[in-house]
Write a protein that holds these residues in place. Structure first.
Motif, PDB file in Angstrom:
ATOM      1  N   VAL A   1       0.906  -1.104   0.003  1.00 30.65           N
ATOM      2  CA  VAL A   1      -0.206   0.003  -0.167  1.00 30.65           C
ATOM      3  C   VAL A   1       0.915   1.314   0.035  1.00 30.65           C
ATOM      4  O   VAL A   1       1.840   1.283   0.913  1.00 30.65           O
ATOM      5  CB  VAL A   1      -0.942  -0.055   1.178  1.00 30.65           C
ATOM      6  CG1 VAL A   1      -1.668   1.233   1.055  1.00 30.65           C
ATOM      7  CG2 VAL A   1      -1.963  -1.347   1.280  1.00 30.65           C
ATOM      8  N   ALA A   2       0.655   2.155  -0.990  1.00 32.87           N
ATOM      9  CA  ALA A   2       1.555   3.466  -1.036  1.00 32.87           C
ATOM     10  C   ALA A   2       0.991   4.368  -0.245  1.00 32.87           C
ATOM     11  O   ALA A   2       1.522   5.136   0.378  1.00 32.87           O
ATOM     12  CB  ALA A   2       1.487   3.849  -2.628  1.00 32.87           C
ATOM     13  N   SER A   3      -0.457   4.512  -0.039  1.00 32.98           N
ATOM     14  CA  SER A   3      -1.056   5.425   0.642  1.00 32.98           C
ATOM     15  C   SER A   3      -2.678   5.058   0.890  1.00 32.98           C
ATOM     16  O   SER A   3      -3.216   4.502  -0.142  1.00 32.98           O
ATOM     17  CB  SER A   3      -0.897   6.845  -0.055  1.00 32.98           C
ATOM     18  OG  SER A   3      -1.591   6.981  -0.998  1.00 32.98           O
ATOM     19  N   VAL A   4      -3.007   5.599   1.821  1.00 34.35           N
ATOM     20  CA  VAL A   4      -4.650   5.440   2.086  1.00 34.35           C
ATOM     21  C   VAL A   4      -5.251   6.819   2.640  1.00 34.35           C
ATOM     22  O   VAL A   4      -4.719   7.364   3.563  1.00 34.35           O
ATOM     23  CB  VAL A   4      -4.973   4.331   3.251  1.00 34.35           C
ATOM     24  CG1 VAL A   4      -4.822   3.035   2.631  1.00 34.35           C
ATOM     25  CG2 VAL A   4      -4.180   4.642   4.558  1.00 34.35           C
ATOM     26  N   LYS A   5      -5.983   7.420   1.941  1.00 39.25           N
ATOM     27  CA  LYS A   5      -6.604   8.667   2.117  1.00 39.25           C
ATOM     28  C   LYS A   5      -8.254   8.697   2.280  1.00 39.25           C
ATOM     29  O   LYS A   5      -8.882   7.870   1.857  1.00 39.25           O
ATOM     30  CB  LYS A   5      -6.165   9.814   1.198  1.00 39.25           C
ATOM     31  CG  LYS A   5      -4.607   9.818   0.910  1.00 39.25           C
ATOM     32  CD  LYS A   5      -4.372  10.972  -0.040  1.00 39.25           C
ATOM     33  CE  LYS A   5      -2.775  11.162  -0.011  1.00 39.25           C
ATOM     34  NZ  LYS A   5      -2.313  12.199  -0.701  1.00 39.25           N
ATOM     35  N   SER A   6      -8.593   9.766   3.202  1.00 36.16           N
ATOM     36  CA  SER A   6      -9.911   9.884   3.255  1.00 36.16           C
ATOM     37  C   SER A   6     -10.480  10.808   1.965  1.00 36.16           C
ATOM     38  O   SER A   6      -9.836  11.223   1.099  1.00 36.16           O
ATOM     39  CB  SER A   6     -10.068  10.969   4.657  1.00 36.16           C
ATOM     40  OG  SER A   6      -9.571  12.315   4.435  1.00 36.16           O
ATOM     41  N   SER A   7     -11.918  11.023   2.027  1.00 33.10           N
ATOM     42  CA  SER A   7     -12.524  11.840   1.035  1.00 33.10           C
ATOM     43  C   SER A   7     -11.822  13.317   0.931  1.00 33.10           C
ATOM     44  O   SER A   7     -12.277  13.972  -0.100  1.00 33.10           O
ATOM     45  CB  SER A   7     -13.963  11.934   1.228  1.00 33.10           C
ATOM     46  OG  SER A   7     -14.358  12.551   2.682  1.00 33.10           O
ATOM     47  N   ALA A   8     -11.490  13.812   2.083  1.00 31.98           N
ATOM     48  CA  ALA A   8     -10.515  14.990   2.311  1.00 31.98           C
ATOM     49  C   ALA A   8      -9.360  15.096   1.799  1.00 31.98           C
ATOM     50  O   ALA A   8      -8.550  16.090   1.672  1.00 31.98           O
ATOM     51  CB  ALA A   8     -10.943  15.861   3.627  1.00 31.98           C
ATOM     52  N   ASN A   9      -8.663  13.855   0.852  1.00 33.31           N
ATOM     53  CA  ASN A   9      -7.560  13.655   0.565  1.00 33.31           C
ATOM     54  C   ASN A   9      -6.572  13.718   1.568  1.00 33.31           C
ATOM     55  O   ASN A   9      -5.300  14.394   1.460  1.00 33.31           O
ATOM     56  CB  ASN A   9      -7.231  14.896  -0.493  1.00 33.31           C
ATOM     57  CG  ASN A   9      -6.068  14.342  -1.358  1.00 33.31           C
ATOM     58  OD1 ASN A   9      -5.830  13.183  -1.593  1.00 33.31           O
ATOM     59  ND2 ASN A   9      -5.267  15.052  -1.662  1.00 33.31           N
ATOM     60  N   ILE A  10      -6.822  13.225   3.104  1.00 32.53           N
ATOM     61  CA  ILE A  10      -5.934  13.503   4.268  1.00 32.53           C
ATOM     62  C   ILE A  10      -5.536  12.088   4.443  1.00 32.53           C
ATOM     63  O   ILE A  10      -6.420  11.125   4.382  1.00 32.53           O
ATOM     64  CB  ILE A  10      -6.597  14.201   5.408  1.00 32.53           C
ATOM     65  CG1 ILE A  10      -7.016  15.571   4.991  1.00 32.53           C
ATOM     66  CG2 ILE A  10      -5.652  14.180   6.513  1.00 32.53           C
ATOM     67  CD1 ILE A  10      -7.951  16.233   5.914  1.00 32.53           C
TER      68      ILE A  10
END
Length: 238
Positions: A154-163
């Motif tokens: 996994v490179a990244s996991v983000k919320s709907s706010a791109n955080i």
């Protein structure tokens, strides 16, 4: 008759002498190999996993030619600025797979792909950047199956706010780097936020297979956390 026997004895004696000379030569050659020294880069003291390596952490150490292998690093400049993938012991020669420049970046054979939301049926909320995940296929009228034999990173996991989703007081990546499983567990338990976007490091072949199976809408991904993420000290190089 005696002449034939004498000839046979002479030939056997010559053969034994030749074998003896060859054996002595091989012993001497092996001794020379052990005496020859090769300079390699080693850790000056214990280095925890995830630590960024500086020149002060390194030393040049001489080992026998017979102990050297091509995975050992010989140039300090190659190592400075990299991260320790696993803990490094004091005076331990550094192998290429034990250090990495950017562990969350894809390897040369990979790219980072953001998985479209409509491709995903479910994703484990405990997943964080740097984890290994297992991909499964599911869907109505589709036989459930595992997509790839090996877990992917996994490179990244983000919320709907791109955080980026993480525990700000106890970041998961810091715990992962130091090998602290208790803090890793706590950061996953205490982090808030629903995962809306997930980026995976995949080879071109993996992405094309995934895209072909999911773009019609019948097959969807179930993204599951893999326990390999916790096997910090035994993790292999991409």
């Amino acid at each position: 008759m005696n002449r034939k026997r004498n000839l046979t004895i002479s030939l056997l004696a010559a053969l034994m002498s030749g074998l003896l000379v060859y054996g002595v030569y091989m012993l001497q050659l092996r001794q020379v190999q052990f005496q020859d020294k090769v300079a390699v880069v080693a850790a000056d003291s214990f280095v925890p996993a995830g630590e960024r390596i500086t020149a002060e952490m390194l030393e040049i150490r001489e080992i026998s030619q017979a102990s050297y292998n091509s995975e050992m690093l010989q140039n300090m400049d190659e190592v400075i600025g990299m991260e320790a993938v696993v803990p490094l012991g004091s005076s331990e020669p550094l192998l290429r797979w034990k250090v990495d420049k950017h562990r969350l970046l894809p390897s040369r054979a990979q790219s980072t792909f953001q998985i479209p939301r409509d491709y995903v049926l479910s994703v484990s909320n405990g997943i964080r950047a740097g984890d290994k995940v297992i991909l499964y296929l599911s869907g109505e009228g589709v036989e459930s199956s595992r997509l790839f034999a090996e877990p992917v990173t996994v490179a990244s996991v983000k919320s709907s706010a791109n955080i980026e989703i993480d525990d700000t007081d106890n970041p998961n990546l810091m715990s992962l780097a130091s090998g602290d499983k208790e803090k890793m567990y706590a950061s996953r338990r205490d982090a808030n936020g629903m995962i809306d976007y997930i980026n995976l490091n995949l080879s071109e072949e993996q992405w094309l297979e995934l895209d072909t199976l999911c773009k019609a809408g019948q097959s969807k991904l179930v993204i599951a956390f893999s326990p390999l993420s916790l096997d910090i000290e035994t993790e292999e190089m991409p």
